[in-house]
Design a protein around this motif. Structure first.
Motif, short mmCIF file in Angstrom:
data_model
loop_
_atom_site.label_atom_id
_atom_site.label_comp_id
_atom_site.label_asym_id
_atom_site.label_seq_id
_atom_site.Cartn_x
_atom_site.Cartn_y
_atom_site.Cartn_z
N LEU A 15 0.82 -1.21 0.00
CA LEU A 15 0.00 0.00 0.00
C LEU A 15 0.86 1.26 0.00
CD1 LEU A 15 -2.79 1.33 0.22
CD2 LEU A 15 -2.61 1.11 2.70
N ILE A 16 1.88 1.25 0.82
CA ILE A 16 2.78 2.42 0.89
C ILE A 16 3.50 2.60 -0.44
CG2 ILE A 16 4.85 3.35 1.99
CD1 ILE A 16 3.95 2.00 4.57
N GLY A 17 3.94 1.49 -1.05
CA GLY A 17 4.65 1.58 -2.32
C GLY A 17 3.76 2.12 -3.43
N LEU A 18 2.54 1.62 -3.52
CA LEU A 18 1.62 2.11 -4.55
C LEU A 18 1.28 3.58 -4.34
CD1 LEU A 18 -0.84 -0.92 -4.81
CD2 LEU A 18 0.87 -0.20 -6.49
N THR A 19 1.05 3.97 -3.09
CA THR A 19 0.73 5.37 -2.79
C THR A 19 1.90 6.28 -3.17
OG1 THR A 19 -0.69 4.67 -0.97
CG2 THR A 19 0.01 6.97 -0.99
N ARG A 20 3.11 5.82 -2.85
CA ARG A 20 4.29 6.64 -3.17
C ARG A 20 4.47 6.81 -4.67
NH1 ARG A 20 9.35 5.90 -4.75
NH2 ARG A 20 9.10 3.64 -4.80
N LEU A 21 4.26 5.70 -5.42
CA LEU A 21 4.41 5.78 -6.87
C LEU A 21 3.40 6.74 -7.49
CD1 LEU A 21 5.05 2.03 -7.74
CD2 LEU A 21 6.69 3.91 -7.87
N LEU A 22 2.14 6.65 -7.03
CA LEU A 22 1.12 7.55 -7.56
C LEU A 22 1.41 9.01 -7.19
CD1 LEU A 22 -2.08 5.41 -6.85
CD2 LEU A 22 -1.01 5.85 -9.08
N TYR A 23 1.84 9.22 -5.96
CA TYR A 23 2.14 10.58 -5.52
C TYR A 23 3.35 11.13 -6.25
CZ TYR A 23 3.54 14.48 -2.58
OH TYR A 23 3.91 15.72 -2.13
N ASP A 24 4.38 10.28 -6.45
CA ASP A 24 5.57 10.73 -7.17
C ASP A 24 5.22 11.20 -8.58
OD1 ASP A 24 7.13 10.25 -5.02
OD2 ASP A 24 8.23 8.55 -5.86
N THR A 25 4.40 10.41 -9.27
CA THR A 25 4.03 10.77 -10.64
C THR A 25 3.30 12.11 -10.66
OG1 THR A 25 3.81 8.43 -11.22
CG2 THR A 25 2.75 10.03 -12.67
N HIS A 26 2.38 12.29 -9.75
CA HIS A 26 1.62 13.55 -9.68
C HIS A 26 2.54 14.72 -9.34
CE1 HIS A 26 -1.60 16.39 -8.76
NE2 HIS A 26 -0.99 16.62 -7.60
N ALA A 27 3.38 14.54 -8.33
CA ALA A 27 4.21 15.64 -7.84
C ALA A 27 5.27 16.04 -8.86
CB ALA A 27 4.86 15.25 -6.52
N PHE A 28 5.94 15.07 -9.46
CA PHE A 28 7.06 15.39 -10.33
C PHE A 28 6.62 15.82 -11.72
CE2 PHE A 28 9.30 12.92 -7.07
CZ PHE A 28 10.35 13.80 -6.80
N THR A 29 5.49 15.33 -12.21
CA THR A 29 4.99 15.86 -13.49
C THR A 29 4.55 17.32 -13.32
OG1 THR A 29 2.82 14.88 -12.95
CG2 THR A 29 4.26 13.65 -14.44
N ARG A 30 3.97 17.63 -12.18
CA ARG A 30 3.61 19.03 -11.91
C ARG A 30 4.85 19.89 -11.75
NH1 ARG A 30 -0.79 21.16 -7.40
NH2 ARG A 30 -0.63 23.38 -7.94
N ALA A 31 5.87 19.36 -11.08
CA ALA A 31 7.11 20.10 -10.92
C ALA A 31 7.76 20.37 -12.27
CB ALA A 31 8.07 19.34 -10.02
N TYR A 32 7.73 19.37 -13.16
CA TYR A 32 8.30 19.56 -14.49
C TYR A 32 7.54 20.64 -15.26
CZ TYR A 32 9.30 18.68 -19.39
OH TYR A 32 9.64 18.83 -20.71
N SER A 33 6.22 20.62 -15.18
CA SER A 33 5.42 21.63 -15.87
C SER A 33 5.74 23.03 -15.37
CB SER A 33 3.93 21.32 -15.67
OG SER A 33 3.12 22.30 -16.30
N ASP A 34 5.83 23.19 -14.06
CA ASP A 34 6.16 24.50 -13.49
C ASP A 34 7.57 24.94 -13.89
OD1 ASP A 34 3.70 24.54 -12.28
OD2 ASP A 34 4.43 23.89 -10.31
N LEU A 35 8.50 24.01 -13.88
CA LEU A 35 9.88 24.34 -14.23
C LEU A 35 9.98 24.78 -15.68
CD1 LEU A 35 12.92 24.37 -13.57
CD2 LEU A 35 12.99 21.94 -14.21
N VAL A 36 9.29 24.09 -16.59
CA VAL A 36 9.34 24.45 -18.00
C VAL A 36 8.76 25.85 -18.22
CG1 VAL A 36 8.37 23.92 -20.26
CG2 VAL A 36 9.34 22.09 -18.86
N GLN A 37 7.63 26.13 -17.59
CA GLN A 37 7.03 27.46 -17.76
C GLN A 37 7.96 28.56 -17.27
OE1 GLN A 37 2.81 27.72 -16.53
NE2 GLN A 37 2.79 25.49 -16.46
N ARG A 38 8.55 28.37 -16.11
CA ARG A 38 9.46 29.38 -15.58
C ARG A 38 10.71 29.51 -16.45
NH1 ARG A 38 9.35 28.28 -8.99
NH2 ARG A 38 7.09 28.53 -8.73
N THR A 39 11.18 28.39 -16.96
CA THR A 39 12.36 28.41 -17.82
C THR A 39 12.09 29.19 -19.10
OG1 THR A 39 13.16 26.29 -16.97
CG2 THR A 39 13.98 26.97 -19.12
N VAL A 40 10.95 28.92 -19.72
CA VAL A 40 10.60 29.61 -20.97
C VAL A 40 10.49 31.12 -20.75
CG1 VAL A 40 8.81 29.91 -22.71
CG2 VAL A 40 9.50 27.60 -22.01
#
Length: 230
Positions: A15-40
């Protein structure tokens, strides 16, 4: 009862592993989107060429990937390194002293490799920033030359990783030989004692062998971060 406890712990781990994987995907895809916008926005304000901005946006993916995968790998390696060294020292003080002695050339090798990797990744990233412009506007021979240069930088980086890994593994081999000689010369040592010491040594060797790849990734990310922030 013991079986139920094992199953319960396993399910909790799942349960902890699945929750972490789902949270990681959500958190880091959002971080990438924010980083790209600020970079541009920042790169446009600095009047950077569009081809270079596009290349840096592509490079920024590796920055996010490092925090998602590289940092956990680095922490795991360091914890394994320190924990194994501590347990070996607790098992035998002389073996612990030998572990520390082996770590000195290993750390020196890491420092050398880190500096070399940073320089090579700087040259590699310089070449990658030219890629879009070359592919769009340059003749085929120039594109082929560009690809050959990328391959050359990557081969040199890979050679550095291999050299560092080889030296570190030889240090681990020497430590293993000394450890076996030390244990076999002590009275009352059981096969279980030898197995336990070798298990800790194996964890130590795996930790020091994993770090070169993580360090070269960190050097690449460090150079990318400079490009995005300066």
């Amino acid at each position: 009862m013991m079986i139920l406890a094992v199953v319960g712990v396993w399910l909790l781990h799942l349960l902890i592993g699945l929750t972490r994987l789902l949270y990681d995907t959500h958190a880091f895809t959002r971080a990438y989107s924010d980083l790209v916008q600020r970079t541009v926005v920042a790169q446009r304000q600095d009047h950077v060429q569009p081809e270079v901005i596009a290349a840096r946006v592509a490079l920024s993916r590796e920055l996010v990937a490092f925090f998602q995968f590289g940092v956990p790998a680095l922490v795991t390696s360091l914890v394994g390194l320190v924990g194994s060294a501590f347990m070996l020292g607790r098992h035998d003080a002389l073996i612990g002293a030998m572990v520390v002695a082996v770590l000195l050339p290993v750390i020196g090798m890491y420092i050398w490799f880190g500096k070399r990797s940073l320089r090579l990744h700087h040259l590699l990233n310089n070449q990658m920033e030219r890629e879009i412009g070359l592919v769009v506007r340059s003749p085929l021979p120039s594109v082929a030359l560009h690809l050959d240069r990328l391959r050359a930088w990557r081969m040199r980086i890979s050679a550095g990783v291999a050299t560092t890994w080889g030296v570190v593994d030889l240090c681990s081999l020497a430590l293993c030989a000394v450890l076996l000689i030390r244990l076999s010369s002590q009275p009352g040592v059981t096969p279980g004692n030898i197995y336990a010491a070798l298990a800790y040594l194996f964890n130590f060797s795996m930790a020091v062998a994993t770090l070169p790849e993580v360090l070269q990734h960190a050097a690449r990310v460090r150079d990318i971060w400079r490009r995005l922030t300066t």
